[in-house]
Design an enzyme around this catalytic site. Structure first.
Site, PDB file in Angstrom:
ATOM      1  N   HIS A  53      -5.724   2.234  -4.161  1.00 29.81           N
ATOM      2  CA  HIS A  53      -6.667   1.888  -5.228  1.00 29.81           C
ATOM      3  C   HIS A  53      -7.296   3.155  -5.823  1.00 29.81           C
ATOM      4  CE1 HIS A  53      -6.548  -2.132  -3.447  1.00 29.81           C
ATOM      5  NE2 HIS A  53      -7.167  -2.575  -4.523  1.00 29.81           N
ATOM      6  N   ASN A  80      -4.818   7.785   2.241  1.00 27.95           N
ATOM      7  CA  ASN A  80      -5.503   6.597   1.731  1.00 27.95           C
ATOM      8  C   ASN A  80      -6.507   6.041   2.732  1.00 27.95           C
ATOM      9  OD1 ASN A  80      -6.043   4.345   0.053  1.00 27.95           O
ATOM     10  ND2 ASN A  80      -4.430   3.158   1.011  1.00 27.95           N
TER      11      ASN A  80
END
Length: 167
Positions: A27, A58
């Site tokens: 994201h 991440n």
């Protein structure tokens, strides 16, 4: 976790392009920041909000930065956050196995805090695992602009923009 093609973006990726690639669908705008409405949460899983991220990046240093930004937002009340990827030179470009999605060399966040005294900070984090403190990645907004070729907050008065972005 309902990743979807974004029909509003003509060259949006498809979720399956990440399958067995070794990369997370990372994201850019964190899903954890979108819990204020069901639609916003669903929109945060559109592929136009994703970028290839190594799992250890991440779920490690990038997650820590997202948590820091969330804490700043709660403390300071009014902030703007700009985030994105920094891509390698054409000669060094690498792609996911589909051959269509470029793997970034780094990611950035720029935070503009409007709570007096107004201030800005940038972060540039190389796309790899890191246990270093986030302060190591703090840079001026001028440095983020230099590395991205973008001009953040150009609508501010020039003297204010120059002062905030330089420090």
């Amino acid at each position: 976790n309902r990743f979807k093609y974004d029909p509003l973006i003509p060259r949006s990726a498809y979720p399956e392009e990440y399958t067995r690639s070794g990369f997370d669908r990372g994201h850019l705008a964190p899903a954890a920041d979108m819990a204020f409405s069901k639609q916003t949460m669903l929109d945060s899983f559109l592929m136009s909000n994703m970028s290839p991220q190594l799992p250890e990046f991440n779920r490690g240093v990038w997650k820590r930065l997202e948590e820091l930004v969330r804490a700043i937002a709660l403390k300071e009340k009014e902030i703007y956050v700009v985030t994105g990827a920094i891509f390698p030179l054409a000669s060094e470009t690498k792609y996911l196995p589909s051959g269509k999605i470029t793997i970034p060399k780094a990611f950035y966040k720029v935070i503009y805090d409007l709570t007096p005294p107004v201030k800005m900070i940038g972060f540039i984090i190389p796309h790899r695992s890191s246990n270093q403190p986030l302060q190591v990645f703090a840079v001026s907004v001028d440095e983020v602009e230099k590395q991205t070729g973008l001009d953040f907050f150009s609508k501010l008065q020039d003297d204010l923009e120059e002062r905030l972005e330089a420090t």
